[in-house]
Design a protein around this motif. Structure first.
Motif, short mmCIF file in Angstrom:
data_model
loop_
_atom_site.label_atom_id
_atom_site.label_comp_id
_atom_site.label_asym_id
_atom_site.label_seq_id
_atom_site.Cartn_x
_atom_site.Cartn_y
_atom_site.Cartn_z
N LEU A 1 -11.17 8.96 13.20
CA LEU A 1 -10.19 7.94 13.59
C LEU A 1 -10.67 6.57 13.15
CD1 LEU A 1 -7.63 7.05 15.08
CD2 LEU A 1 -8.99 6.98 17.20
N PHE A 2 -11.96 6.30 13.32
CA PHE A 2 -12.54 5.03 12.87
C PHE A 2 -12.32 4.84 11.37
CE2 PHE A 2 -15.97 2.36 11.33
CZ PHE A 2 -16.10 1.37 12.30
N LEU A 3 -12.55 5.90 10.61
CA LEU A 3 -12.38 5.85 9.17
C LEU A 3 -10.93 5.61 8.77
CD1 LEU A 3 -14.62 8.69 7.68
CD2 LEU A 3 -14.74 6.27 7.15
N ILE A 4 -10.03 6.44 9.32
CA ILE A 4 -8.62 6.36 8.93
C ILE A 4 -8.03 5.00 9.28
CG2 ILE A 4 -6.33 7.32 9.35
CD1 ILE A 4 -8.10 9.03 7.60
N THR A 5 -8.43 4.46 10.43
CA THR A 5 -7.93 3.14 10.82
C THR A 5 -8.30 2.09 9.78
OG1 THR A 5 -8.14 3.71 13.16
CG2 THR A 5 -8.01 1.37 12.62
N GLY A 6 -9.55 2.09 9.34
CA GLY A 6 -9.98 1.13 8.35
C GLY A 6 -9.38 1.37 6.98
N ILE A 7 -9.28 2.62 6.57
CA ILE A 7 -8.79 2.94 5.23
C ILE A 7 -7.30 2.65 5.10
CG2 ILE A 7 -8.37 4.83 3.62
CD1 ILE A 7 -11.10 5.95 4.41
N PHE A 8 -6.51 2.94 6.14
CA PHE A 8 -5.08 2.62 6.09
C PHE A 8 -4.88 1.11 5.89
CE2 PHE A 8 -1.81 5.77 6.65
CZ PHE A 8 -2.52 6.92 6.95
N ALA A 9 -5.64 0.31 6.63
CA ALA A 9 -5.53 -1.14 6.48
C ALA A 9 -6.05 -1.59 5.12
CB ALA A 9 -6.30 -1.84 7.60
N TRP A 10 -7.08 -0.91 4.62
CA TRP A 10 -7.63 -1.28 3.32
C TRP A 10 -6.64 -0.97 2.19
CZ3 TRP A 10 -10.65 -4.23 0.74
CH2 TRP A 10 -10.94 -3.94 -0.58
N MET A 11 -5.92 0.12 2.28
CA MET A 11 -4.94 0.46 1.25
C MET A 11 -3.88 -0.63 1.13
SD MET A 11 -6.09 3.18 -0.12
CE MET A 11 -4.71 3.55 -1.17
N TRP A 12 -3.48 -1.18 2.26
CA TRP A 12 -2.55 -2.31 2.23
C TRP A 12 -3.18 -3.49 1.49
CZ3 TRP A 12 -1.17 -5.71 7.09
CH2 TRP A 12 -0.26 -6.70 6.71
N THR A 13 -4.44 -3.78 1.80
CA THR A 13 -5.13 -4.91 1.18
C THR A 13 -5.30 -4.72 -0.32
OG1 THR A 13 -6.35 -5.34 3.23
CG2 THR A 13 -7.24 -6.28 1.21
N SER A 14 -5.88 -3.61 -0.72
CA SER A 14 -6.18 -3.40 -2.14
C SER A 14 -4.92 -3.29 -2.98
CB SER A 14 -7.05 -2.15 -2.31
OG SER A 14 -6.36 -1.00 -1.85
N SER A 15 -3.92 -2.56 -2.48
CA SER A 15 -2.68 -2.41 -3.25
C SER A 15 -1.95 -3.73 -3.38
CB SER A 15 -1.77 -1.37 -2.59
OG SER A 15 -2.39 -0.11 -2.54
N ALA A 16 -1.92 -4.50 -2.29
CA ALA A 16 -1.23 -5.78 -2.32
C ALA A 16 -1.89 -6.74 -3.30
CB ALA A 16 -1.20 -6.40 -0.92
N LEU A 17 -3.21 -6.80 -3.30
CA LEU A 17 -3.92 -7.70 -4.21
C LEU A 17 -3.75 -7.26 -5.65
CD1 LEU A 17 -7.23 -8.45 -2.26
CD2 LEU A 17 -5.17 -9.85 -2.42
N SER A 18 -3.84 -5.96 -5.89
CA SER A 18 -3.71 -5.46 -7.26
C SER A 18 -2.32 -5.73 -7.83
CB SER A 18 -4.00 -3.95 -7.30
OG SER A 18 -5.32 -3.68 -6.89
N GLU A 19 -1.30 -5.44 -7.04
CA GLU A 19 0.07 -5.58 -7.54
C GLU A 19 0.54 -7.03 -7.53
OE1 GLU A 19 2.84 -2.86 -5.86
OE2 GLU A 19 1.41 -1.19 -5.85
N ALA A 20 0.06 -7.82 -6.59
CA ALA A 20 0.47 -9.23 -6.54
C ALA A 20 -0.12 -10.01 -7.71
CB ALA A 20 0.03 -9.86 -5.23
N THR A 21 -1.28 -9.57 -8.21
CA THR A 21 -1.90 -10.29 -9.32
C THR A 21 -0.99 -10.33 -10.54
OG1 THR A 21 -4.11 -9.64 -8.53
CG2 THR A 21 -3.93 -10.37 -10.81
N ASN A 22 -0.28 -9.24 -10.82
CA ASN A 22 0.63 -9.23 -11.97
C ASN A 22 2.09 -9.28 -11.55
OD1 ASN A 22 1.11 -6.68 -11.00
ND2 ASN A 22 0.19 -5.61 -12.73
#
Length: 275
Positions: free
Chosen positions: A73-94
């Motif tokens: 649960l600790f892992l999934i909580t962090g990874i779900f939030a991280w996917m939002w962060t990484s995807s948003a930064l990657s796609e917002a850049t272009n």
């Protein structure tokens, strides 16, 4: 900035249309479609659980404390939030370079395009919340977690993270038009941030390490540290950031938003000329 926010609000329907279009285009050729937004973080969680929860369970459990019994649960909580962060930064850049025709023809505030990428990735994060809650319910039923008032950490974490990502999206999207190296640089930075943020490990692991004090201070200046502490605090109240870390996170996120908005407006003429 106030007038810019008002203009953005008046074009909120355009923002909604862009978000729906991006989501439709992203999954239209996929058999599983929207389920990929759930499969990927769950797969990552399974891999990290095997490595740190099984192979290195003794060392991991020593630092996790009460979270050791519910490490998935600790892992999934962090990874779900991280996917939002990484995807948003990657796609917002272009976001601007990939939609130059729309930007030069549509009569909408240009901030709509990078902010739309952040909003779209939040929709994917929100889609995973039911799974996260279901896992939490299972652990709560077995007495391994005891959520209470700490559930209020979720809206606070989402709000602060949205502020930070919006500022970064505005900053990166504008600079990437003028310097295309920004997109490549962000790929490296995103990888570094994943391990430089308490996503798959607790913050106490860093605080109790033998790292120099100045490096620990620099580590906690990263607003993502406090944001992910808030995400983990949803189920583990002891992970809630202290007053200093929380203040650093909120102030840092607001400063990034201000800098991103100001930079976007100053660079907008040059960006439009380049596009």
């Amino acid at each position: 900035m106030t007038s810019g926010v008002a203009a953005l609000w008046s074009h909120r329907n355009s923002l909604r249309i862009l978000v729906r279009r991006d989501l439709a285009v992203k999954y239209q050729q996929s058999v599983l479609g929207y389920f990929w937004s759930l499969i990927e973080p769950l797969g990552m969680g399974a891999i990290y659980w095997f490595v740190f929860g099984v192979l290195y369970s003794r060392d991991t459990g020593r630092h996790l404390g009460e979270a050791a019994e519910s490490y998935p649960l600790f892992l999934i909580t962090g990874i779900f939030a991280w996917m939002w962060t990484s995807s948003a930064l990657s796609e917002a850049t272009n976001a601007l370079t990939g939609q130059s025709r729309l930007i030069t023809t549509m009569n909408v505030p240009r901030q709509v395009f990078p902010i739309g990428r952040v909003t779209g990735r939040f929709a994917e994060y929100a889609a995973g919340l039911p799974i996260l809650i279901a896992i939490a319910v299972i652990y709560a039923a077995h007495g391994r977690i005891h959520p209470g008032w700490s559930l209020l950490s979720l809206p606070l974490a989402v709000l602060v993270q949205a502020v930070l990502l919006t500022g970064l999206a505005l900053l990166l999207s504008a600079w990437n038009v003028l310097m295309r190296d920004v997109e490549r640089l962000m790929r490296l930075i995103i990888r570094v941030l994943f391990y430089a943020t308490p996503i798959i490990y607790p913050l106490s692991l860093v605080r109790e390490s033998s790292l120099p004090d100045w490096l620990k201070v620099a580590y906690e200046l990263n607003p993502l540290v406090g944001i992910f502490q808030l995400h983990h605090a949803i189920w583990y109240p002891d992970e809630f950031p202290d007053a200093r870390l929380l203040a650093t996170t909120v102030v840092g996120s607001l400063l990034v938003l201000t800098a991103g908005w100001w930079s976007f407006r100053r660079l907008e003429p040059a960006v439009l000329k380049e596009l």
